[in-house]
Design a protein around this motif. Structure first.
Motif, mmCIF file in Angstrom:
data_model
loop_
_atom_site.group_PDB
_atom_site.id
_atom_site.type_symbol
_atom_site.label_atom_id
_atom_site.label_comp_id
_atom_site.label_asym_id
_atom_site.label_seq_id
_atom_site.Cartn_x
_atom_site.Cartn_y
_atom_site.Cartn_z
ATOM 1 N N ASN A 110 -2.817 15.794 -2.565
ATOM 2 C CA ASN A 110 -2.493 16.365 -3.874
ATOM 3 C C ASN A 110 -1.306 15.641 -4.482
ATOM 4 O O ASN A 110 -0.459 15.135 -3.760
ATOM 5 N N ALA A 111 -1.267 15.646 -5.817
ATOM 6 C CA ALA A 111 -0.142 15.006 -6.501
ATOM 7 C C ALA A 111 0.862 16.075 -6.928
ATOM 8 O O ALA A 111 0.477 17.186 -7.268
ATOM 9 N N VAL A 112 2.150 15.726 -6.872
ATOM 10 C CA VAL A 112 3.172 16.644 -7.372
ATOM 11 C C VAL A 112 4.093 15.859 -8.313
ATOM 12 O O VAL A 112 4.462 14.727 -8.022
ATOM 13 N N VAL A 113 4.361 16.473 -9.477
ATOM 14 C CA VAL A 113 5.302 15.859 -10.407
ATOM 15 C C VAL A 113 6.493 16.794 -10.494
ATOM 16 O O VAL A 113 6.339 17.956 -10.859
ATOM 17 N N ALA A 114 7.659 16.349 -10.092
ATOM 18 C CA ALA A 114 8.822 17.234 -10.098
ATOM 19 C C ALA A 114 10.061 16.462 -10.503
ATOM 20 O O ALA A 114 10.378 15.442 -9.902
ATOM 21 N N VAL A 115 10.713 16.915 -11.556
ATOM 22 C CA VAL A 115 12.001 16.311 -11.943
ATOM 23 C C VAL A 115 13.018 17.425 -12.120
ATOM 24 O O VAL A 115 12.676 18.542 -12.513
ATOM 25 N N LEU A 116 14.272 17.106 -11.845
ATOM 26 C CA LEU A 116 15.347 18.081 -11.982
ATOM 27 C C LEU A 116 15.519 18.466 -13.443
ATOM 28 O O LEU A 116 15.443 17.618 -14.333
ATOM 29 N N ASP A 117 15.734 19.755 -13.692
ATOM 30 C CA ASP A 117 16.044 20.197 -15.049
ATOM 31 C C ASP A 117 17.369 19.583 -15.478
ATOM 32 O O ASP A 117 18.209 19.256 -14.647
ATOM 33 N N ALA A 159 0.861 -1.181 0.000
ATOM 34 C CA ALA A 159 0.000 0.000 0.000
ATOM 35 C C ALA A 159 0.894 1.226 0.000
ATOM 36 O O ALA A 159 2.087 1.129 0.306
ATOM 37 N N MET A 160 0.322 2.371 -0.356
ATOM 38 C CA MET A 160 1.115 3.588 -0.503
ATOM 39 C C MET A 160 0.542 4.684 0.383
ATOM 40 O O MET A 160 -0.679 4.836 0.471
ATOM 41 N N ALA A 161 1.424 5.445 1.023
ATOM 42 C CA ALA A 161 0.970 6.561 1.856
ATOM 43 C C ALA A 161 1.647 7.838 1.402
ATOM 44 O O ALA A 161 2.787 7.798 0.941
ATOM 45 N N PRO A 162 0.949 8.990 1.531
ATOM 46 C CA PRO A 162 1.601 10.252 1.206
ATOM 47 C C PRO A 162 2.687 10.594 2.228
ATOM 48 O O PRO A 162 2.741 10.006 3.301
ATOM 49 N N ALA A 163 3.535 11.561 1.865
ATOM 50 C CA ALA A 163 4.650 11.930 2.738
ATOM 51 C C ALA A 163 4.140 12.640 3.984
ATOM 52 O O ALA A 163 3.073 13.246 3.976
ATOM 53 N N PRO A 164 4.899 12.590 5.091
ATOM 54 C CA PRO A 164 4.495 13.274 6.325
ATOM 55 C C PRO A 164 4.447 14.800 6.153
ATOM 56 O O PRO A 164 5.192 15.350 5.355
ATOM 57 N N CYS A 165 3.545 15.448 6.921
ATOM 58 C CA CYS A 165 3.461 16.916 6.919
ATOM 59 C C CYS A 165 4.064 17.429 8.234
ATOM 60 O O CYS A 165 4.169 16.687 9.203
ATOM 61 N N VAL A 166 4.407 18.711 8.249
ATOM 62 C CA VAL A 166 4.940 19.279 9.490
ATOM 63 C C VAL A 166 3.800 19.554 10.466
ATOM 64 O O VAL A 166 3.888 19.263 11.653
ATOM 65 N N SER A 167 2.679 20.127 9.950
ATOM 66 C CA SER A 167 1.550 20.374 10.862
ATOM 67 C C SER A 167 0.266 19.743 10.330
ATOM 68 O O SER A 167 0.166 19.416 9.143
ATOM 69 N N GLU A 168 -0.683 19.595 11.230
ATOM 70 C CA GLU A 168 -1.937 18.880 10.960
ATOM 71 C C GLU A 168 -2.737 19.518 9.828
ATOM 72 O O GLU A 168 -3.387 18.825 9.040
ATOM 73 N N ASP A 169 -2.701 20.881 9.745
ATOM 74 C CA ASP A 169 -3.571 21.552 8.773
ATOM 75 C C ASP A 169 -2.988 21.627 7.359
ATOM 76 O O ASP A 169 -3.611 22.183 6.465
ATOM 77 N N GLU A 170 -1.809 21.069 7.133
ATOM 78 C CA GLU A 170 -1.243 21.099 5.776
ATOM 79 C C GLU A 170 -1.872 20.024 4.890
ATOM 80 O O GLU A 170 -2.338 18.996 5.386
ATOM 81 N N THR A 171 -1.869 20.287 3.582
ATOM 82 C CA THR A 171 -2.362 19.283 2.638
ATOM 83 C C THR A 171 -1.247 18.267 2.388
ATOM 84 O O THR A 171 -0.094 18.642 2.178
ATOM 85 N N SER A 172 -1.617 17.000 2.409
ATOM 86 C CA SER A 172 -0.608 15.968 2.137
ATOM 87 C C SER A 172 -0.303 15.921 0.648
ATOM 88 O O SER A 172 -1.174 16.183 -0.188
ATOM 89 N N TYR A 173 0.930 15.578 0.325
ATOM 90 C CA TYR A 173 1.309 15.447 -1.079
ATOM 91 C C TYR A 173 1.846 14.054 -1.360
ATOM 92 O O TYR A 173 2.442 13.413 -0.503
ATOM 93 N N ILE A 174 1.602 13.610 -2.593
ATOM 94 C CA ILE A 174 2.184 12.353 -3.039
ATOM 95 C C ILE A 174 2.904 12.640 -4.349
ATOM 96 O O ILE A 174 2.384 13.333 -5.214
ATOM 97 N N ARG A 175 4.153 12.160 -4.456
ATOM 98 C CA ARG A 175 4.894 12.413 -5.683
ATOM 99 C C ARG A 175 4.417 11.437 -6.745
ATOM 100 O O ARG A 175 4.085 10.284 -6.457
ATOM 101 N N ASN A 176 4.342 11.903 -7.994
ATOM 102 C CA ASN A 176 4.013 11.017 -9.107
ATOM 103 C C ASN A 176 5.162 11.052 -10.093
ATOM 104 O O ASN A 176 5.771 12.097 -10.315
ATOM 105 N N ASP A 177 5.460 9.907 -10.639
ATOM 106 C CA ASP A 177 6.560 9.854 -11.602
ATOM 107 C C ASP A 177 6.334 8.661 -12.514
ATOM 108 O O ASP A 177 5.526 7.783 -12.204
#
Lengths: 297, 453
Positions: free
Chosen positions: B400-407, B312-330
């Motif tokens: 939310n999903a984030v797609v990020a790759v190094l230039d 199973a997959m979980a999003p990355a940890p947040c610093v505070s409770e009210d932040e939106t969780s993010y999951i990287r997509n690649d």
């Protein structure tokens, strides 16, 4: 020219031309090309133009911390591995040569085994032997009640390079043992008998008879072992540690590969290649010079 | 006697050389049928990265394409090391018409092509109608927002050069059964993560394991964790080598939370493991989480595991409770080289790959999911529960999903950014390096990269 001579010449040309062509096409020309590329900013697919940058790649090399680390690691391996390998081979072959062991043939085969196994297999097997949780080394330390010495050998900066060096020694010692043993068996047995009558013990016989008699082969094996270490360290560093942790076990050939094949910087990686080549030539010349000086003395 | 020997040697050489010549010729093209496809040049040469998804999908989709376009012939080269195979061909000016590329480009070919702008602009393909669907452009058929990412539009001008293949979530992988058995909730914040770590430690289970030999695997979790706390702009700044993009208070806070892991939360010995060894540790329930991607199930298909293990997959940890969780997509991508001979047919092949039949075939043969908007609905029941579950994390509310790759680094620059960023992690986690030293090292490498721009 007689017909026989003509045939002979044809046969010689047939034998010489193919290897000559292969050497020229796959070795000489690429080497010259690599040398030329090292003065450019060429990339891997030859597009986007290649411009002449002079000595820039060489200048950059000595300010590149990763290169310096890889160079330092390679030098350590080149000094330590041949020295230990040849010492181990010498001791083992002396035991086999003078020990009158009934199982000498068996030991010879067993010691030689590692050098016929594919190096990739050697690397994978040893990465499991050094495995932090189920590896043989840590299990043995547990068994010997030395648990405080347990560590993740390949994952710790202090031991990663040492573990690779150990594997290199294990892999190569048997090969050089066979070469040295061959030289030892050709030593005239009378020397030993005379020495025994004069009251010389095993150690003195080893130092004053065996060593001088096999000196030449030792120099050859050291040079061979150095070139072997340079080559094989790439495979071991790639498979066992991937150059890590944090480049602690990165070697020059692996860095050449990273720059050329991962980063596509052919120019820079060729500059490192040329440097490595020059360095190994200088090293083997130095060893040979040392031998000549010894002979002159 | 000698003469016969000489003769047989000559004979041997002749036979050897002719056999070699035959062999060299034998790898030529297939014979083409009559061309009624409507394309002037009916021959398409494709080069495919054949990794964890296997070859079967590709052989079958090529066959389907040839059937749908009578007269078209597809010549395919497929290999896990396709980059090494086609690089010399490309250097000799022989470009494939279409390429399927490995997401992390281990052979550096795609990075070089991107840097040298040797990839065709395929924005027009995505603005054209999707095959087999009325009134829908291909852009509308793709996962929303995906094509805006710099992974697919790498030059920041909105033009698309890379086409998504199997963009899927990467992040924290765990054993669903183990969590259910112990009644553990998925933690959201770093504090909750470490609290769970304490609880698991009582059963002898570590919180994390990671492949210390390939520390860049941490990117799957950390990129999303940085995005959750510092925002999408901050992560984009990191990906484009901007000044102080790492030396940013919010990024530093995330790294400080991350390094708390060194206080006994990592499975001992992880720093010496490779990716499959560390994934095996997870599958034996020696650790709760590992940072990796959705391909892990097919990669570890034959590995031993604890009873009832489900990925199973979980999003990355947040610093505070009210932040939106993010999951990287690649994921992997398709490109058409700018120098390709047959770009028209290559574009048609690309459209064909996004048809529903192709999406289902990929699920059936490779247990994979295409990056189209409705792919997950289409493949439900075809892909395994584990894969379906991992992809579903993208649809979870509050994630939310984030797609990020190094230039690509500029031409002539010798910095390998992936190494600079991730190689120090084992040292940082072992206390041999401080966060400040880590950040300084990255910032000075970034400065060097910028000096070539």
């Amino acid at each position: 020219m007689s017909r026989k001579n003509f045939q002979r010449n044809i046969f010689i040309s047939f034998s010489i031309i193919p290897p000559l062509l292969i050497t020229l096409v796959f070795l000489a020309i690429p080497a010259v090309r690599a040398f030329c590329l090292s003065f450019t900013d060429a990339n891997m697919i030859g597009i986007g133009g290649t411009s002449f940058t002079g000595l820039e790649n060489y200048r950059y090399m000595f300010s590149d911390q990763v290169f310096m680390k890889a160079f330092r690691n390679t030098v350590i391996l080149l000094i330590v591995v041949p020295l230990i390998t040849i010492t181990v081979s010498l001791i083992l072959s002396e035991i086999l040569h003078r020990g009158n062991l009934r199982e000498a043939g068996f030991y010879r085969v067993v010691f030689f085994f590692p050098s016929i196994i594919s190096l990739t297999v050697v690397a994978i097997v040893w990465s499991f032997i050094f495995h932090p949780t189920m590896g043989l080394v840590n299990s043995m330390l547990d068994f010997l009640h030395l648990s405080q010495m347990k560590r993740s050998w390949l994952g710790t900066a202090e031991t990663a390079l040492g573990s690779i060096a150990f594997t290199l020694v294990w892999q190569a010692a048997g090969y050089y043992l066979v070469m040295i043993l061959a030289a030892m068996t050709s030593i005239n047995n009378d020397y030993y008998e005379a020495a025994t009558i004069d009251g010389a013990g095993w150690f003195r016989q080893f130092v004053y008879i065996t060593l001088p008699e096999v000196k030449n082969i030792i120099i050859i094996t050291i040079i061979l072992s150095m070139s072997g270490t340079l080559n094989l360290s790439f495979t071991l560093s790639t498979i066992m540690t991937n150059g890590g942790p944090n480049n602690a076990s990165l070697v020059l050939l692996k860095y050449i590969y990273n720059q050329g094949m991962t980063n596509g910087n052919f120019g820079y990686s060729m500059a490192i290649t040329v440097f490595t080549l020059l360095f190994s030539i200088i090293l083997s010349i130095a060893v040979q010079k040392l031998q000549r000086r010894e002979e002159a003395v | 006697m000698r003469k016969t020997k000489f003769k047989s040697l000559v004979m041997f050489l002749i036979v050897f050389i002719s056999a070699f010549a035959l062999f060299a010729q034998g790898s030529g093209e297939k014979a083409a049928a009559e061309n009624t496809s409507g394309f002037e040049d009916p021959v398409l040469n494709i080069a495919v990265f054949g990794g964890g998804y296997g070859d079967e999908y590709w052989y079958q989709i090529v066959e389907m394409f040839e059937e749908a376009y009578p007269g078209v012939t597809v010549n395919m080269q497929i290999s896990p090391t396709i980059g090494q195979i086609i690089t010399p061909q490309i250097a000799a000016g022989d470009w494939p018409d279409f390429m399927c590329c490995n997401g992390n480009d281990t052979q550096g070919l795609i990075t070089t092509m991107k840097r040298e702008k040797a990839i065709l602009d395929i924005t027009d393909v995505f603005d054209s109608p999707a095959l087999g669907e009325e009134g829908v452009t291909l852009r509308e058929k793709m996962m929303p927002g995906l094509l805006d990412s710099r992974k697919y539009a790498p030059y920041g001008d909105g033009r698309i050069y890379f086409a998504p293949f199997n963009c899927g979530p990467t992040g924290l992988v765990y054993n669903k059964t183990l969590f259910e058995k112990n009644g553990w909730e998925l933690p959201k914040t770093w504090d909750e993560f470490y609290a769970l770590g304490e609880e698991a430690a009582q059963q002898g289970i570590s919180l994390f394991t990671y492949p210390g030999i390939y520390p860049y695997y941490w990117e799957h979790m950390l990129i999303a964790a940085i995005t959750a706390h510092a925002g999408v702009d901050a992560i984009n700044a990191i990906m484009s080598y901007e000044e102080n993009s790492w030396d940013n208070p919010e990024v530093r806070e995330v790294l400080e939370e991350f390094v708390r892991m060194a206080q006994g939360y990592v499975l001992p010995g992880s720093e010496a493991l490779n990716h499959t060894q560390s994934q095996s540790e997870l599958m034996m329930d020696h650790a709760l989480f590992i940072s990796t991607g959705n391909w892990v199930e097919s990669e570890m298909a034959d590995a031993p595991r604890t009873e009832g293990f489900v990925f199973a997959m979980a999003p990355a940890p947040c610093v505070s409770e009210d932040e939106t969780s993010y999951i990287r997509n690649d994921g992997d991508t398709f490109i058409i080289p700018a120098e390709a001979d047959n770009t028209e047919l290559a574009k048609e092949f690309l459209r064909f790959l996004y048809t529903d039949e192709s999406v289902k075939l990929f699920a059936e043969k490779s247990n994979g999911v295409y990056a189209t908007a409705d792919a997950l609905e289409l493949v439900e029941g075809i892909v395994s529960d584990g894969v379906y579950g991992m992809y579903s994390v993208n649809n979870q509310p509050g994630v939310n999903a984030v797609v990020a790759v190094l230039d690509a680094v500029p031409d002539g620059c010798n910095v390998v950014p992936m190494d600079v960023i991730w190689n120090p992690v084992p040292d940082v986690l072992a206390g041999r390096m401080t966060i400040d030293q880590w950040i300084d090292q990255i910032e000075s490498a970034y400065a060097e990269i910028r000096s070539y721009m």
